[in-house]
Design a protein around this motif. Structure first.
Motif, PDB file in Angstrom:
ATOM      1  N   VAL A   1      37.193  45.808   3.790  1.00 32.55           N
ATOM      2  CA  VAL A   1      36.439  46.548   2.770  1.00 32.55           C
ATOM      3  C   VAL A   1      37.416  47.404   1.944  1.00 32.55           C
ATOM      4  CG1 VAL A   1      34.758  48.425   2.449  1.00 32.55           C
ATOM      5  CG2 VAL A   1      34.233  46.528   4.000  1.00 32.55           C
TER       6      VAL A   1
ATOM      7  N   LEU B   1      32.393  56.847  -2.744  1.00 34.68           N
ATOM      8  CA  LEU B   1      31.944  55.767  -1.865  1.00 34.68           C
ATOM      9  C   LEU B   1      30.979  56.343  -0.836  1.00 34.68           C
ATOM     10  CD1 LEU B   1      35.151  55.210  -2.575  1.00 34.68           C
ATOM     11  CD2 LEU B   1      34.818  53.316  -1.012  1.00 34.68           C
TER      12      LEU B   1
ATOM     13  N   THR C   1      30.991  48.251   8.205  1.00 33.43           N
ATOM     14  CA  THR C   1      31.232  49.170   7.104  1.00 33.43           C
ATOM     15  C   THR C   1      30.458  48.781   5.844  1.00 33.43           C
ATOM     16  OG1 THR C   1      33.481  49.356   8.032  1.00 33.43           O
ATOM     17  CG2 THR C   1      33.118  50.392   5.902  1.00 33.43           C
TER      18      THR C   1
ATOM     19  N   SER D   1      29.395  55.308   2.881  1.00 36.72           N
ATOM     20  CA  SER D   1      29.553  54.311   3.934  1.00 36.72           C
ATOM     21  C   SER D   1      28.922  54.796   5.235  1.00 36.72           C
ATOM     22  CB  SER D   1      31.027  53.955   4.093  1.00 36.72           C
ATOM     23  OG  SER D   1      31.149  52.739   4.787  1.00 36.72           O
TER      24      SER D   1
ATOM     25  N   GLY E   1      32.771  54.260   8.168  1.00 40.66           N
ATOM     26  CA  GLY E   1      32.838  55.273   7.128  1.00 40.66           C
ATOM     27  C   GLY E   1      33.942  56.285   7.357  1.00 40.66           C
TER      28      GLY E   1
ATOM     29  N   HIS F   1      27.142  45.246   7.843  1.00 38.40           N
ATOM     30  CA  HIS F   1      26.695  44.800   6.356  1.00 38.40           C
ATOM     31  C   HIS F   1      25.610  43.772   5.823  1.00 38.40           C
ATOM     32  CE1 HIS F   1      26.510  44.357   1.734  1.00 38.40           C
ATOM     33  NE2 HIS F   1      27.078  44.023   1.834  1.00 38.40           N
TER      34      HIS F   1
ATOM     35  N   THR G   1      29.035  49.344   2.476  1.00 41.21           N
ATOM     36  CA  THR G   1      29.522  50.377   1.559  1.00 41.21           C
ATOM     37  C   THR G   1      28.925  50.230   0.169  1.00 41.21           C
ATOM     38  OG1 THR G   1      31.576  50.572   2.821  1.00 41.21           O
ATOM     39  CG2 THR G   1      31.680  51.298   0.534  1.00 41.21           C
TER      40      THR G   1
ATOM     41  N   GLY H   1      30.677  44.583   1.785  1.00 41.52           N
ATOM     42  CA  GLY H   1      30.723  44.626   3.246  1.00 41.52           C
ATOM     43  C   GLY H   1      31.184  43.271   3.762  1.00 41.52           C
TER      44      GLY H   1
END
Ligand code: DON
Length: 571
Positions: free
Chosen positions: A483, A276, A457, A278, A286, A385, A459, A472
């Motif tokens: 998330v 992942l 976040t 982030s 993240g 996001h 991602t 997100g």
């Protein structure tokens, strides 16, 4: 929950596009998931989603689509879409280069640690939440301009044209917007210019009535002509500063001129075969996601041993969340101002230690975690996001915000620009809760020029070197755990995306020492079991508005959260 928190305030769009070719019938549906073969966009408002779709069909890339949707949302989704706010954008090229763009607001140079305190030194929430003093220096326009100058393909002015048209000609107010405007009418009444724009008939608009924003159209035209300079210098900047000052705020011209958006290195998180990407600080997203996922793996978690949304699953996840939100609130802040303990959040040993300390039988008292002393200590410690994938396979995941619904409610006279209330994301005073009831420490105390800590976040999920998912959400402090849950629903519990989005959500953020669960989405037996174990369960109307795209056999599944007003589109 206060009405402030329950509202979709921040926010996000996930736009994803992939193009093998530009042919194919359009697919669109209201608030669900769709299967597409080439490209898709999921975002919280239909007009803006269609703006992005047209850009893709014209050969624009992921960044072009993201930029056009973001400007359109500033017109059609004023509850959170913005040019007067800030956010984060995660970009991944088809070749796998991944970069994080930080266009978070900053505290104005005139900001002071005690700017929201009363005479007894207690923070006054209204000061950091409504009106001019709540406004952080906006980052959105500079961020979008920087993203476009590095990666965009279509001309900048082309990308703003639909937003300008929507602002000038107007659009029909849709039920969600009508409801939100009516809900916040009293706050808007404090600012005659804002009231004039959003309540043009002297009352809340009804669904279907036209909303035109000519001042905003002029501002967007200046930005289309002059780039980010059209916002940060010249008449628009002067009008913003004049408005903020005349309403008692401290933002000045140099704050706007000196504002910088910055590229940062994304946080990378391993979960099984998945990687992942982030957002790093000044978002906590993240690192907190990293701590939680590492710890979950250190417990030996597997979905078959933990029935989904059963008492053990909720206990396990919320106890892990509690530990990591405590570290978040004690240590994280703007990396340009405070030391970030990167290795703590990445440490396998720390993850194991926390995994060993978690009991499913009883919650650990939040105030007994060491972070509590750090946060309530009066001494300052030394040491803090939209997503798009295009024809070529480049991807963007972007979350941006005004913070609270409609931000500070202040529109700078003559510009149509609704300004954020992001200053409330700081700890107005360390140890005192903010809008999201986050109790944060010195690392996130106010200082001139500093960025306030975020939970946004955006991602991207990669599997075997290929893009697998983009996701997100809005939701303040609940962003990270929403998330997390959609990711686990999809990857650990193997749910199809529509179910992964629809499943009930819960959240623990250290303080308050409670588990928030979505109302009527959890079995009464599970809630009773958790109560008996000593967990304090609080029900909440709804958590999050996740916009996600996930790889499928035919191409991609594009999904807007069934809780929200979103529209997945694609072809
Ligand atoms: O940056 C943050 O964490 C918050 N300002 C996000 C605000 C938000 O998600 C509001 N949505 N409900």
């Amino acid at each position: 929950m206060s009405r402030w928190v329950c509202t979709v305030c921040c926010w996000m769009l996930v736009l994803c596009l992939w193009t093998v070719g530009l042919q194919g019938a359009d697919v669109e549906t209201e608030g669900k998931t769709i299967e597409v073969t080439s490209a898709g966009i999921a975002c919280s408002e239909a007009l803006a989603a269609r703006v992005g779709l047209a850009v893709l069909k014209e050969g624009g890339n992921a960044v072009d689509a993201a930029v056009s949707v973001a400007f359109a949302l500033a017109v059609t989704y004023p509850v959170a879409g913005n040019i007067g706010g800030g956010g984060f954008l995660l970009y991944r090229s088809a070749e796998g280069e991944t970069r994080a763009l930080d266009f978070r607001e900053t505290a104005p140079a005139g900001a002071r640690l005690d700017m929201y305190w009363d005479e007894q030194g207690r923070p006054v929430p209204e000061k950091s939440r409504i009106g001019a003093l709540a406004v952080g220096v906006p980052g959105t326009v500079r961020g979008l301009y920087l993203a476009h100058s590095q990666y965009g393909k279509l001309p900048w002015s082309r990308l703003l044209a639909p937003a300008i048209r929507l602002a000038r000609k107007g659009f029909a107010v849709y039920p969600f917007l009508a409801e939100r405007l009516a809900r916040y009418e009293e706050q808007f009444k404090q600012f005659p210019e804002s009231y004039r724009i959003f309540f043009p008939r002297g009352r809340a608009p009804k669904p279907g009535e036209l909303l035109q924003q000519p001042d905003l159209a002029n501002t967007l035209e200046a930005i289309a002509r002059e780039g980010d300079a059209g916002f940060y210098t010249g008449p628009v900047a002067q009008a913003i500063v004049r408005a903020v000052k005349s309403h008692g705020g401290v933002m000045a011209q140099p704050d706007l001129e000196n504002y910088r958006a910055v590229f940062r290195k994304p946080v990378q998180i391993r979960y099984g075969d998945f990687l992942l990407y982030s957002m790093p600080p000044p978002s906590s997203g993240g690192l907190v996601l990293q701590g939680i996922l590492n710890t979950l793996q250190a417990t030996g978690f597997s979905a078959d041993r933990f029935p989904h949304n059963g008492a053990d699953y909720i206990a396990l996840l919320s106890e892990i969340e509690k530990r990591w939100y405590a570290y978040r609130n004690a240590y994280l802040g703007d990396p340009d101002f405070v030391h970030i303990p990167w290795s703590l959040f990445a440490s396998p040993e720390k993850a194991k230690e926390i995994a060993r300390s978690v009991s499913l039988a009883h919650p650990f008292p939040a105030r007994q975690l060491p972070a509590y002393r750090l946060i309530t200590s009066s001494e300052k410690p030394e040491t803090t996001h939209l997503s798009v994938v295009d024809q070529q396979g480049n991807a963007v995941s972007m979350t941006y915000t005004l913070n609270g619904a409609f931000g500070s409610f202040l529109v700078a006279e003559g510009t149509g620009v609704l300004l954020n209330n992001e200053m409330d994301d700081f700890a107005a005073r360390p140890g005192y809760p903010n809008l999201y009831k986050l109790v944060q420490g010195w690392a996130n105390a106010i200082a001139p020029g500093k960025r306030m800590l975020s939970s946004m976040t955006p991602t991207l999920v990669v599997h075997d070197g290929d893009l697998e998912g983009v996701l997100g959400t809005p939701g303040g402090s609940t962003i990270i755990t929403s998330v997390l849950q959609v990711f686990l629903n999809r990857v650990a519990y193997q749910m199809p995306l529509d179910q992964a989005l629809a499943a009930g959500r819960f959240h623990q953020q250290w303080l308050p020492d409670s588990v928030f669960v979505e109302k009527d989405r959890f079995s009464p037996t599970v809630i009773q079991e958790l109560n008996e174990r000593g967990f304090h369960i609080v029900s909440r109307e709804r958590i999050g508005d996740v916009q996600a795209i996930w790889r499928s056999q035919q191409g991609w599944v594009v999904g807007a959260d069934p809780r929200g007003n979103g529209l997945p589109v694609g072809f």
